[in-house]
Design an enzyme around this catalytic site. Structure first.
Site, PDB file in Angstrom:
ATOM      1  N   ASP A   1       1.857  -1.284  12.024  1.00 32.81           N
ATOM      2  CA  ASP A   1       0.482  -1.552  11.549  1.00 32.81           C
ATOM      3  C   ASP A   1       0.284  -3.056  11.839  1.00 32.81           C
ATOM      4  OD1 ASP A   1       0.072   0.730  10.250  1.00 32.81           O
ATOM      5  OD2 ASP A   1       0.648   0.100   8.306  1.00 32.81           O
TER       6      ASP A   1
ATOM      7  N   GLY B   1      -4.892   7.757   5.622  1.00 33.27           N
ATOM      8  CA  GLY B   1      -4.095   8.754   6.022  1.00 33.27           C
ATOM      9  C   GLY B   1      -2.832   9.073   5.047  1.00 33.27           C
TER      10      GLY B   1
ATOM     11  N   LYS C   1       0.720  -1.200  -0.009  1.00 34.73           N
ATOM     12  CA  LYS C   1       0.120  -0.002   0.205  1.00 34.73           C
ATOM     13  C   LYS C   1       1.003   1.288  -0.078  1.00 34.73           C
ATOM     14  CE  LYS C   1      -3.073   0.167   3.371  1.00 34.73           C
ATOM     15  NZ  LYS C   1      -3.367   1.600   4.075  1.00 34.73           N
ATOM     16  N   SER C   2       1.812   1.088   0.875  1.00 35.99           N
ATOM     17  CA  SER C   2       2.655   2.509   0.884  1.00 35.99           C
ATOM     18  C   SER C   2       3.407   2.684  -0.406  1.00 35.99           C
ATOM     19  CB  SER C   2       3.832   2.237   1.939  1.00 35.99           C
ATOM     20  OG  SER C   2       3.287   2.139   3.314  1.00 35.99           O
TER      21      SER C   2
ATOM     22  N   ARG D   1      -8.947  11.809  12.415  1.00 34.48           N
ATOM     23  CA  ARG D   1      -7.495  11.620  12.655  1.00 34.48           C
ATOM     24  C   ARG D   1      -6.817  12.995  12.555  1.00 34.48           C
ATOM     25  NH1 ARG D   1      -5.500   6.714   9.290  1.00 34.48           N
ATOM     26  NH2 ARG D   1      -3.670   6.756  10.512  1.00 34.48           N
TER      27      ARG D   1
ATOM     28  N   GLN E   1       4.485   8.926   7.137  1.00 33.45           N
ATOM     29  CA  GLN E   1       3.520  10.047   6.613  1.00 33.45           C
ATOM     30  C   GLN E   1       4.071  11.284   6.665  1.00 33.45           C
ATOM     31  OE1 GLN E   1      -0.248   9.057   8.000  1.00 33.45           O
ATOM     32  NE2 GLN E   1      -0.448   7.039   7.076  1.00 33.45           N
TER      33      GLN E   1
ATOM     34  N   SER F   1       6.799   9.086  12.376  1.00 32.08           N
ATOM     35  CA  SER F   1       5.613   8.964  11.293  1.00 32.08           C
ATOM     36  C   SER F   1       6.413   9.134  10.041  1.00 32.08           C
ATOM     37  CB  SER F   1       4.604   9.997  11.409  1.00 32.08           C
ATOM     38  OG  SER F   1       3.809  10.074  10.203  1.00 32.08           O
TER      39      SER F   1
END
Ligand code: S3P
Length: 446
Positions: free
Chosen positions: A326, A101, A28-29, A129, A176, A174
């Site tokens: 995760d 996210g 996914k990333s 979030r 992200q 993080s």
């Protein structure tokens, strides 16, 4: 996920041995990043093995809204005709990132250094979030962000055409946030630096280099220091997406806890910053073996085989958390079936995932008859070395990993485990139920 999605309850029942060889869906990333870097590159980017799931398709839609031509075949081959850094068009409508996210935060980084106005939103989970963690550094680069109370989405971003490069120390580990800043830094003059006291997944760094950017990484006393040289010319590239270790984890743990099982998952990405679960399972005594090691798309991959066996409790070091962030829900399921106590600490970030995963796991396991101690940022699970009672109905809370983890628990529990709604599984692993049934899992409508 759309608000109108049909509610899909499902129950998992104690199953016979799970046996077979499967391929987990694309990472996914890496899938999100392939599309986003394709948007920012000049020329065509081709992606093979793209994750065909709602989160990634929402990112594809956002890339189209910003001017890229994106074609995706049903088999997960994508072609992106990019706009180039600085060449994005203002989106005509709200960008809806659904449950993701990663999609929302990475795109906020992209938007921050382009002179346009964009409004971002998502589903009820994403709208809860925290977005302040990306808004603050992006504001210091010159973007304007207006978010709802508590720094939540929906929010508006007015990007700047003259972004300032920054040097920023991540207050939370993080990938992200790191990636959002680096993506914004692509259209800033000069060098943008992110310091991460605890290293997080480095797909952005690897992929930025693959597209032609200069990224330096140094390990220092302050932590991992990542520096991007701004305003490169990114060129469209080819990308092969490995299978997602975070999705593979469900089949692997299921094999570890269902008696008689032997399951192989092919082509799993083994980025060293993502392998915390595998290290932990090995410490618990899991019979895990690696075959066919190779490289796919600049990432190490291997075929993983797990055989059922006795598991024992362990202590998971807090510094391992970013490399398995995760995977705690599915690790908790393994721990519930193991013999003895498993301690997990340093889990504050789990409170702000697709759901409050710490609370969801603790309450769900307790409902299934497992003794659990829930702390502010810790979880202690007392495994009995025998199948948990099960027999509960679990609320998935719009969280794909909670839904999949408790279905796996139900495969090894004395009584069935029901999930109120598995629709969220389509955000990351639409074929989960079919894949697990193919291995022998007893999953059916309640
Ligand atoms: C991701 C980073 C992690 C992870 C998420 C994917 C990414 O989130 O939980 O599923 O692709 O960068 P955080 O950055 O919030 O830790």
């Amino acid at each position: 996920m759309t608000a109108a999605a049909r509610i899909q309850p499902l129950r998992a029942r104690r199953s016979g041995p799970l046996v077979g060889r499967v391929t987990a869906p694309g990472d996914k990333s890496i899938s999100h990043r392939s599309l986003i870097l394709g948007l920012l590159a000049v020329g065509e980017t081709r992606v093979r093995g793209l994750l065909m799931a709602e989160d990634v398709l929402n990112t594809a839609a956002a890339c189209r809204a910003l001017g890229a031509a994106v074609e995706i075949s049903a088999a997960g081959e994508a072609r992106v005709q990019g706009r180039g850094i600085g060449g994005l068009v203002e989106p005509e409508d709200v960008l809806d990132f659904g449950n993701s996210g990663t999609g929302a935060r990475l795109m906020m980084g992209v938007l921050a250094s382009h002179p346009l106005l964009a409004v971002a939103t998502g589903d009820a989970s994403l709208r809860r979030r925290p977005m302040g963690r990306v808004a603050r550094p992006l504001e210091s680069m010159g973007a304007e962000l207006r978010l709802r109370a508590g720094d939540r989405l929906p929010g508006a971003i007015r990007g700047t055409g003259e972004a300032l490069p920054i040097r920023y120390r991540l207050p939370v580990p993080s990938a992200q946030v790191k990636s959002a800043i680096l993506l914004a830094g692509l259209n800033a003059r000069g060098e943008t630096t992110v310091i991460e006291p605890e290293p997080t997944r480095d797909h952005s760094e690897r992929m930025l280099r693959h597209f032609g950017a200069t990224v330096r990484v140094e390990d220092t006393a302050e932590g991992r220091v990542v520096t991007l040289v701004g305003q490169p010319e990114l060129e469209g590239r080819s990308i092969d997406v490995p299978a997602d270790p975070s999705s593979a984890a469900f089949a692997l743990v299921a094999a570890a806890i269902v008696p008689g099982s032997r399951v192989t998952v092919a082509g799993v990405g083994l980025n060293p910053l993502r392998t915390g679960l595998l290290a932990t399972l090995e410490e618990m005594g899991c019979d895990l073996s690696y075959g066919q090691r190779r490289e796919v798309g600049g990432e190490p991959v291997a075929e993983l085989t797990v055989r059922h066996g006795r598991l024992k409790g362990t202590i998971v070091p807090p510094e391992r958390a970013p490399s398995m962030i995760d995977e705690y829900p599915i690790l908790a399921v393994a721990a519930a079936c193991a013999e003895g106590k498993t301690e997990m600490r340093g889990l504050a970030e789990l409170r702000v995932k697709e759901s409050d995963r710490l609370g969801a796991v603790a309450q769900g396991l307790a409902a299934c008859g497992v003794k659990v101690e829930e702390g502010k940022d810790s979880l202690v699970i007392h495994g009995q070395g025998k199948p948990p009672a099960g027999g509960a109905s679990i609320a998935a809370r719009l969280d794909h990993r909670i839904a999949m983890s408790f279905l796996v628990l139900g495969l090894a529990s004395r009584d069935p485990v029901a999930i109120d709604d598995i629709a969220s599984i389509a955000t990351s692993f639409p074929d989960f139920v079919a894949l697990m049934r193919g291995l022998g899992a007893d999953l059916a409508a309640p």
